[in-house]
Design an enzyme around this catalytic site. Sequence first.
Site, short mmCIF file in Angstrom:
data_model
loop_
_atom_site.label_atom_id
_atom_site.label_comp_id
_atom_site.label_asym_id
_atom_site.label_seq_id
_atom_site.Cartn_x
_atom_site.Cartn_y
_atom_site.Cartn_z
N ALA A 369 43.89 31.72 38.06
CA ALA A 369 43.78 30.79 37.15
C ALA A 369 44.53 30.95 35.99
CB ALA A 369 42.40 30.42 36.82
N PHE A 371 45.61 31.18 32.25
CA PHE A 371 44.68 31.54 30.97
C PHE A 371 44.91 30.45 30.15
CE2 PHE A 371 42.17 34.96 29.40
CZ PHE A 371 41.84 35.55 30.40
N ASP A 438 26.35 25.10 39.40
CA ASP A 438 26.38 26.15 38.49
C ASP A 438 27.04 25.78 37.16
OD1 ASP A 438 26.03 28.77 37.59
OD2 ASP A 438 27.90 29.42 38.55
N1 LIG Z 1 41.47 30.16 32.91
C1 LIG Z 1 40.64 30.64 31.72
N2 LIG Z 1 41.34 31.19 30.75
C2 LIG Z 1 40.57 31.68 29.64
N3 LIG Z 1 39.34 31.99 29.79
C3 LIG Z 1 38.62 31.75 30.90
C4 LIG Z 1 39.24 31.03 32.04
N4 LIG Z 1 38.32 30.95 32.89
C5 LIG Z 1 37.33 31.49 32.27
N5 LIG Z 1 37.34 31.93 30.95
C6 LIG Z 1 36.40 32.43 30.32
O1 LIG Z 1 35.69 33.32 30.98
C7 LIG Z 1 34.27 33.23 31.21
C8 LIG Z 1 33.95 33.67 32.51
O2 LIG Z 1 34.39 33.11 33.52
P1 LIG Z 1 33.86 32.29 34.53
O3 LIG Z 1 32.86 31.40 34.19
O4 LIG Z 1 34.70 31.71 35.77
O5 LIG Z 1 33.31 33.53 35.18
P2 LIG Z 1 31.89 33.87 35.76
O6 LIG Z 1 31.80 35.09 36.35
O7 LIG Z 1 31.34 32.63 36.73
O8 LIG Z 1 30.97 33.49 34.62
P3 LIG Z 1 29.47 33.30 34.49
O9 LIG Z 1 28.67 34.34 35.43
O10 LIG Z 1 29.09 33.44 33.12
O11 LIG Z 1 29.35 31.95 34.96
C9 LIG Z 1 34.23 31.63 30.92
O12 LIG Z 1 33.17 31.11 30.70
C10 LIG Z 1 35.51 31.24 30.13
O13 LIG Z 1 35.08 31.51 28.74
MN LIG Z 2 29.99 31.08 36.78
#
Ligand SMILES: Nc1ncnc2c1ncn2[C@@H]1O[C@H](COP(=O)(O)OP(=O)(O)OP(=O)(O)O)[C@@H](O)[C@H]1O
Ligand SMILES: [Mn+2]
Length: 564
Positions: A369, A371, A438
């Site tokens: 994905a 950034f 979620d």
């Molecule tokens: N494409 C991106 N660019 C920059 N930061 C990102 C991006 N995608 C996610 N993040 C940051 O990273 C954090 C965690 O990513 P994501 O929610 O996809 O992971 P997760 O493991 O599912 O987290 P959680 O368990 O907290 O839901 C997001 O809340 C966001 O702030």
């Molecule tokens: Mn998540």
Amino acid sequence: MKWKERMGLALSGALIGLTLLLIVDVHYRMNNDGFGRVSSGVGGAEGGASNGAATDNQGSGQVGSAQAAGAGGGASAGTGGVVAAAPAIPPIGGDTAENQYANSKLSAAKVVIRQHRDSTILHDKVQYAQPSNISQIVNKNLNKPKSEDNSAANEVEPPLDRYADLQTMLDPKGKGYVILDGVERDNPTIAELLRIETESRPNLTSFERFQLLIRKQSLYSDQDGILENLLRSMATEEVVHIEQKEGGTQLKLIMDFESNGQAMFKPMRFPREQETLPNHFYFTDFERHNAEIAAFHLDRVLGFKRAPPVTGRLLNISSEIYPLAEGQLLHTFFVSPAGNICFHGKCSYYCDTSHAICGNPDTLEGSFAAFLPPKEAAARKVWRHPWRRSYHKRRKAQWEVDGDYCDLIRSTPPYDRGRRLLDVVDMAILDFLMGNMDRHHYETFKMFGNDTFLIHLDHGRAFGRSKHDEISILAPLYQCCIVRKTTLEKLINFHNGPDRLSDALKKSLAQDPLDPILWEPHFRSIDRRVNIILKTVRTCIQQRKDTPNASGESVDEVIIDDGF
Ligand SMILES: Nc1ncnc2c1ncn2[C@@H]1O[C@H](COP(=O)(O)OP(=O)(O)OP(=O)(O)O)[C@@H](O)[C@H]1O
Ligand SMILES: [Mn+2]
């Protein structure tokens, strides 16, 4: 003996004879019902078997029945059953050569019937007793509690409802919607707000261009080819640095490319057809890399353009990940008993040897994905989602118990004006279409203020249950009863075809290097869910009409045109 006595005796004799005939007839008929009795006998055995072992799954229930029918203690019902099938074909009377020949044919037929029944039983037994792979077990378990499936998947499709009533309301002449005034519609880019020149700089990388051209009203635009370049860069550029992403619950890696661009990597853990385990909550479900890819495409096909671009990519763990791994991550690499290269990283969920991420033998799929700009350049505000679930296995959230919950939200800033509440409903529609429960938080770019789009982030837990439609995801829609006009229009158009939403999504996903991205049943779910959303909007309109003090206007308040 007198004449009268003789008559009496004759009559009683005749009556006794008739009664005997009747008894013989009834007996004969009962035997003829042999098959019926066999099956009810088996049914009983099946019930008994599955009741006896309440924890047994459906499969072993059937094994139980097969055994009871074949040899079990219910021998009289079971074994008798197979034999009792014989009188179903009564022998032809008379001992002529012709009849003897016919009867020999009939007994051969009986043997065939018996063999067929036995082989069916055997087949069931083999099939249910020894599921040959994990997906068979998973699918069997998913099919078990019928009451848990909301059966939408099994329904015969009704004749296509074209939603002509809703279409009329969308027609400017139909005046079935409200035009929202006072919405900020200016649409600057991050570059413009930061006074960074982009047009005279052809050397900007696709990552930089993407970040700088993020707009107040959408994350990207389709026209300038930036998206295609960005997706290609993420899919092909060499990875030069890897770091584990802090925070979040499951393993994610930050991948740095040679051009300085960055992507968030989520690895493949399971094959496409592996669905959410029945005993997993949405917050303990495994993340799916293909859900991240599909969510980006679905968001784009719906015209939202609020999810960061995601591409699929094959990596070689030995040559592209391991040599770049450092610190804690490096210490988690190992070779599995099957000879595959694995690692598990460090995080709070599923980062251990039994949940390792393994290559085949060292090839690994993942999602990349793009950034978002660094926080120093474009800080983001994190908002608690008003319809957030409880994230507790026994507690409910307020919106689940309070029927007037939306009244509270729509009177609270920033949901009381502008595009915000309509964006929340759009996000609910996107989440419902892909079964994502979620959505605990969402983010916006601070520099754009409150009149900006919501960034659609984190879709790793979407596309987990193709047979189940989780209606509660639509709560913002059915509790607030508002929907953006353009969103409704798009859904009606997809519903009426010829290109359905599933077709458009499939076409879009075909551009991904890892295509096919989604397991086929998910496409059918998406079209089914479009129909459910349209029905929900219609119900909202009907409810407004039925409200005793509803004015003509309040009926129109369901569909809102805010210019987006
Ligand atoms: N494409 C991106 N660019 C920059 N930061 C990102 C991006 N995608 C996610 N993040 C940051 O990273 C954090 C965690 O990513 P994501 O929610 O996809 O992971 P997760 O493991 O599912 O987290 P959680 O368990 O907290 O839901 C997001 O809340 C966001 O702030
Ligand atoms: Mn998540």
